[in-house]
Scaffold this motif. Sequence first.
Motif, PDB file in Angstrom:
ATOM      1  N   LEU A  33      10.947   3.347   4.065  1.00 33.19           N
ATOM      2  CA  LEU A  33      10.020   4.353   4.589  1.00 33.19           C
ATOM      3  C   LEU A  33       9.785   5.469   3.580  1.00 33.19           C
ATOM      4  O   LEU A  33      10.710   5.869   2.858  1.00 33.19           O
ATOM      5  N   ASP A  34       8.554   5.955   3.559  1.00 26.76           N
ATOM      6  CA  ASP A  34       8.240   7.148   2.773  1.00 26.76           C
ATOM      7  C   ASP A  34       8.310   8.335   3.729  1.00 26.76           C
ATOM      8  O   ASP A  34       7.467   8.459   4.627  1.00 26.76           O
ATOM      9  N   PRO A  35       9.312   9.216   3.572  1.00 27.27           N
ATOM     10  CA  PRO A  35       9.468  10.312   4.541  1.00 27.27           C
ATOM     11  C   PRO A  35       8.261  11.247   4.560  1.00 27.27           C
ATOM     12  O   PRO A  35       8.027  11.930   5.554  1.00 27.27           O
ATOM     13  N   ARG A  36       7.469  11.275   3.480  1.00 24.78           N
ATOM     14  CA  ARG A  36       6.317  12.196   3.426  1.00 24.78           C
ATOM     15  C   ARG A  36       5.239  11.799   4.425  1.00 24.78           C
ATOM     16  O   ARG A  36       4.432  12.620   4.835  1.00 24.78           O
ATOM     17  N   THR A  37       5.179  10.506   4.769  1.00 22.43           N
ATOM     18  CA  THR A  37       4.108  10.044   5.659  1.00 22.43           C
ATOM     19  C   THR A  37       4.662   9.462   6.959  1.00 22.43           C
ATOM     20  O   THR A  37       3.947   8.789   7.690  1.00 22.43           O
TER      21      THR A  37
ATOM     22  N   PHE B 165       0.832  -1.211   0.000  1.00 22.38           N
ATOM     23  CA  PHE B 165       0.000   0.000   0.000  1.00 22.38           C
ATOM     24  C   PHE B 165       0.864   1.258   0.000  1.00 22.38           C
ATOM     25  O   PHE B 165       1.928   1.281   0.628  1.00 22.38           O
ATOM     26  N   CYS B 166       0.362   2.290  -0.678  1.00 26.25           N
ATOM     27  CA  CYS B 166       0.989   3.613  -0.656  1.00 26.25           C
ATOM     28  C   CYS B 166      -0.118   4.661  -0.622  1.00 26.25           C
ATOM     29  O   CYS B 166      -1.199   4.431  -1.171  1.00 26.25           O
ATOM     30  N   GLU B 167       0.185   5.812  -0.007  1.00 22.56           N
ATOM     31  CA  GLU B 167      -0.850   6.844   0.098  1.00 22.56           C
ATOM     32  C   GLU B 167      -1.192   7.419  -1.271  1.00 22.56           C
ATOM     33  O   GLU B 167      -2.337   7.752  -1.548  1.00 22.56           O
ATOM     34  N   GLN B 168      -0.207   7.576  -2.126  1.00 23.70           N
ATOM     35  CA  GLN B 168      -0.479   7.985  -3.508  1.00 23.70           C
ATOM     36  C   GLN B 168       0.576   7.360  -4.417  1.00 23.70           C
ATOM     37  O   GLN B 168       1.638   6.955  -3.954  1.00 23.70           O
ATOM     38  N   LEU B 169       0.249   7.270  -5.689  1.00 24.70           N
ATOM     39  CA  LEU B 169       1.174   6.610  -6.615  1.00 24.70           C
ATOM     40  C   LEU B 169       2.185   7.591  -7.192  1.00 24.70           C
ATOM     41  O   LEU B 169       1.814   8.671  -7.654  1.00 24.70           O
ATOM     42  N   CYS B 170       3.450   7.222  -7.165  1.00 28.76           N
ATOM     43  CA  CYS B 170       4.477   7.977  -7.888  1.00 28.76           C
ATOM     44  C   CYS B 170       4.427   7.449  -9.331  1.00 28.76           C
ATOM     45  O   CYS B 170       4.359   6.231  -9.535  1.00 28.76           O
ATOM     46  N   TRP B 171       4.512   8.340 -10.303  1.00 30.85           N
ATOM     47  CA  TRP B 171       4.327   7.890 -11.700  1.00 30.85           C
ATOM     48  C   TRP B 171       5.428   6.943 -12.175  1.00 30.85           C
ATOM     49  O   TRP B 171       5.223   6.169 -13.107  1.00 30.85           O
ATOM     50  N   TYR B 172       6.599   7.028 -11.555  1.00 29.28           N
ATOM     51  CA  TYR B 172       7.712   6.192 -12.027  1.00 29.28           C
ATOM     52  C   TYR B 172       7.671   4.793 -11.435  1.00 29.28           C
ATOM     53  O   TYR B 172       8.431   3.916 -11.834  1.00 29.28           O
ATOM     54  N   CYS B 173       6.791   4.570 -10.466  1.00 28.58           N
ATOM     55  CA  CYS B 173       6.874   3.363  -9.641  1.00 28.58           C
ATOM     56  C   CYS B 173       6.752   2.069 -10.459  1.00 28.58           C
ATOM     57  O   CYS B 173       5.896   1.953 -11.326  1.00 28.58           O
ATOM     58  N   GLY B 174       7.603   1.114 -10.141  1.00 33.87           N
ATOM     59  CA  GLY B 174       7.522  -0.202 -10.768  1.00 33.87           C
ATOM     60  C   GLY B 174       7.261  -1.282  -9.717  1.00 33.87           C
ATOM     61  O   GLY B 174       7.432  -2.464  -9.996  1.00 33.87           O
ATOM     62  N   CYS B 175       6.867  -0.852  -8.500  1.00 33.44           N
ATOM     63  CA  CYS B 175       6.668  -1.818  -7.414  1.00 33.44           C
ATOM     64  C   CYS B 175       5.246  -2.363  -7.426  1.00 33.44           C
ATOM     65  O   CYS B 175       4.354  -1.790  -8.044  1.00 33.44           O
ATOM     66  N   HIS B 176       5.054  -3.434  -6.667  1.00 29.35           N
ATOM     67  CA  HIS B 176       3.716  -4.005  -6.545  1.00 29.35           C
ATOM     68  C   HIS B 176       3.017  -3.294  -5.384  1.00 29.35           C
ATOM     69  O   HIS B 176       3.263  -3.572  -4.218  1.00 29.35           O
ATOM     70  N   THR B 177       2.138  -2.325  -5.707  1.00 30.60           N
ATOM     71  CA  THR B 177       1.492  -1.541  -4.666  1.00 30.60           C
ATOM     72  C   THR B 177       0.146  -1.016  -5.151  1.00 30.60           C
ATOM     73  O   THR B 177      -0.148  -1.044  -6.348  1.00 30.60           O
ATOM     74  N   THR B 178      -0.651  -0.518  -4.199  1.00 35.35           N
ATOM     75  CA  THR B 178      -1.953   0.034  -4.552  1.00 35.35           C
ATOM     76  C   THR B 178      -2.305   1.126  -3.533  1.00 35.35           C
ATOM     77  O   THR B 178      -1.753   1.163  -2.439  1.00 35.35           O
TER      78      THR B 178
ATOM     79  N   ASN C   1       5.049  13.042  -9.726  1.00 42.77           N
ATOM     80  CA  ASN C   1       3.983  13.024  -8.710  1.00 42.77           C
ATOM     81  C   ASN C   1       4.514  12.645  -7.329  1.00 42.77           C
ATOM     82  O   ASN C   1       3.923  11.847  -6.619  1.00 42.77           O
ATOM     83  N   ARG C   2       5.652  13.260  -6.982  1.00 40.76           N
ATOM     84  CA  ARG C   2       6.224  12.991  -5.662  1.00 40.76           C
ATOM     85  C   ARG C   2       6.903  14.258  -5.149  1.00 40.76           C
ATOM     86  O   ARG C   2       8.102  14.477  -5.360  1.00 40.76           O
ATOM     87  N   ILE C   3       6.125  15.088  -4.469  1.00 43.70           N
ATOM     88  CA  ILE C   3       6.670  16.344  -3.944  1.00 43.70           C
ATOM     89  C   ILE C   3       7.250  16.070  -2.557  1.00 43.70           C
ATOM     90  O   ILE C   3       6.536  15.637  -1.648  1.00 43.70           O
TER      91      ILE C   3
ATOM     92  N   GLY D 186       9.544  -4.244   2.952  1.00 47.73           N
ATOM     93  CA  GLY D 186       9.568  -3.477   1.710  1.00 47.73           C
ATOM     94  C   GLY D 186       8.160  -3.245   1.205  1.00 47.73           C
ATOM     95  O   GLY D 186       7.172  -3.650   1.812  1.00 47.73           O
ATOM     96  N   GLY D 187       8.068  -2.589   0.074  1.00 52.36           N
ATOM     97  CA  GLY D 187       6.717  -2.328  -0.449  1.00 52.36           C
ATOM     98  C   GLY D 187       6.769  -1.755  -1.838  1.00 52.36           C
ATOM     99  O   GLY D 187       7.747  -1.945  -2.558  1.00 52.36           O
ATOM    100  N   GLY D 188       5.722  -0.932  -2.158  1.00 48.55           N
ATOM    101  CA  GLY D 188       4.820  -0.311  -1.221  1.00 48.55           C
ATOM    102  C   GLY D 188       5.506   0.571  -0.179  1.00 48.55           C
ATOM    103  O   GLY D 188       6.665   0.905  -0.281  1.00 48.55           O
ATOM    104  N   THR D 189       4.714   0.881   0.818  1.00 49.64           N
ATOM    105  CA  THR D 189       5.174   1.737   1.905  1.00 49.64           C
ATOM    106  C   THR D 189       4.891   1.052   3.234  1.00 49.64           C
ATOM    107  O   THR D 189       3.748   1.084   3.714  1.00 49.64           O
ATOM    108  N   PRO D 190       5.888   0.438   3.856  1.00 47.55           N
ATOM    109  CA  PRO D 190       5.639  -0.224   5.139  1.00 47.55           C
ATOM    110  C   PRO D 190       5.061   0.716   6.199  1.00 47.55           C
ATOM    111  O   PRO D 190       4.254   0.297   7.029  1.00 47.55           O
TER     112      PRO D 190
HETATM  113  S1  SF4 Z   1       6.062   5.411  -2.464  1.00 49.11           S
HETATM  114 FE1  SF4 Z   1       7.436   3.895  -3.405  1.00 49.11          FE
HETATM  115  S2  SF4 Z   1       6.205   2.050  -3.695  1.00 49.11           S
HETATM  116 FE2  SF4 Z   1       4.777   3.753  -3.296  1.00 49.11          FE
HETATM  117  S3  SF4 Z   1       4.176   4.484  -5.321  1.00 49.11           S
HETATM  118 FE3  SF4 Z   1       5.929   5.734  -4.657  1.00 49.11          FE
HETATM  119  S4  SF4 Z   1       7.716   4.634  -5.481  1.00 49.11           S
HETATM  120 FE4  SF4 Z   1       5.998   3.207  -5.554  1.00 49.11          FE
END
Ligand code: SF4
Length: 467
Positions: free
Chosen positions: A156-160, A70-83, A193-195, A121-125
């Motif tokens: 970790l996602d420092p934004r959250t 899981f992630c709070e929002q999607l980064c456009w470049y992301c290649g991970c398995h997340t939603t 899409n990642r400020i 890992g993730g996603g965003t743990p």
């Molecule tokens: S935070 Fe990481 S895993 Fe989540 S969408 Fe962005 S790049 Fe992908």
Amino acid sequence: MRVDIATPQTLMEFSMRPEWFDLAQKPVPRYTSYPTAAQFEDNPDADAVSSWIAGIGPSEPISVYVHVPFCEQLCWYCGCHTTVPNGYTRIGRFVDVLLKEIELWKAKLPQHGGGVHLHFGGGTPNALNPKDMLRVLDSLRDAFCIDDDAEISIELDPRTLNPEMIQSLAAGGVTRASLGVQDFNRTVQEAINRIQPFLLVKGAVEALRGADITAINFDLLYGLPHQTAESVAHSAEMAASLKPDRISAFGYAHVPWFAKHQRAIDEKTLPDTKARFDQFEALSETLVDFGYVQIGLDHFAREEDALAGALKIGALHRNFQGYTTDSCRTLIALGPSGISEFPGGFVQNAKDIRDYSESVMAGDIPHRRGVRRTDEDRLRSAVIERLMCDMQVDVAKVCQRFDVPLSHFADAFELLRGLERLGICDVTGSVVQVPVEARVLLRSVAQCFDAYSSPNAVPANRHAKAV
Ligand code: SF4
């Protein structure tokens, strides 16, 4: 073993040779495993997987990986398995399923030597709330007999990231935090899409260190929209000023046929192959100037860090997280899409969260894809791992360990001779070495030992480009 380490002086001489362009554009596996995920097949043999699990030795240390999708929002470049879960309800349900999966593994595992590495890992743990994170950590510690001095690392996602979560991580024994940074340039951040302002990252690092989570990793990216060699070097400089212990510098893999949200990226703003190469060199030069040791294809570490120490003594390893000091033969992966590794093969959990959840709640670990490793795979894996880690390998020494003649790799040496003519590798007797200036094409050299994907016959679009 002597390993070449880049210096600023030699880096100054580098440039992308025109004769390398064709190779640099070819898709090549990342070789975080061998066979690679492209060789996985549906419906792995459950009896074989059970025998791999039963084969864990009574004193054998193990590693554990937990995937949080899981992630709070999607980064456009992301290649991970997340939603994006839109609220906590789905995450809370996932935690219940994960706790059940941990119990299933506890019941299944034979006696072993304890967990010495645990990675989230993730996603965003840190999409989990602090209370759930502690429950999961406690449960893992109990089920996998995690050692008191185990490395427990988390992406970790420092934004959250909030102070309560940092307290939970510290209380749960987390030792290493890996922060997604990517780039500090505002134009680049908007395009992906990642400020994420510099001060936010600085605050996260200080708070983690203040809570005694002192081992810090950063991820940086090159090849993103609007990046230039100068802007990438500037971001690297800003990152290095915060003194993380390790920095990974990955090339953005534009694969919109696979990661549909990447279609939001304007292809006209992406750098070409030559520009990507220049960006990587500028980034490397900056980090080496700041005292970082360049490790393998795309990692950097401070000289006193364990990764740099492992490089010096030829004890570096490569797994799904990239370069690592983890030497365990067995990796147990939990969560959707997690890939477990055993000497006998790889097996991947269901990617679909509903499929994963329903199976686990019905008492079944949802292994959906996998591949058995043959003796031939293990031999080739050993050659490829040494090459990817040390940028050189004495193939005869590996052959000796596996009791096969060097002539077994006659075809590989034939392919290597072609790369040697291009200056991408040096072959002296049975020793293959990749010069520092050709580091970004390391995977292409490793590919010569890949029985499933030779440099001359690669299926289109299955892997990212070499550079
Ligand atoms: S935070 Fe990481 S895993 Fe989540 S969408 Fe962005 S790049 Fe992908």
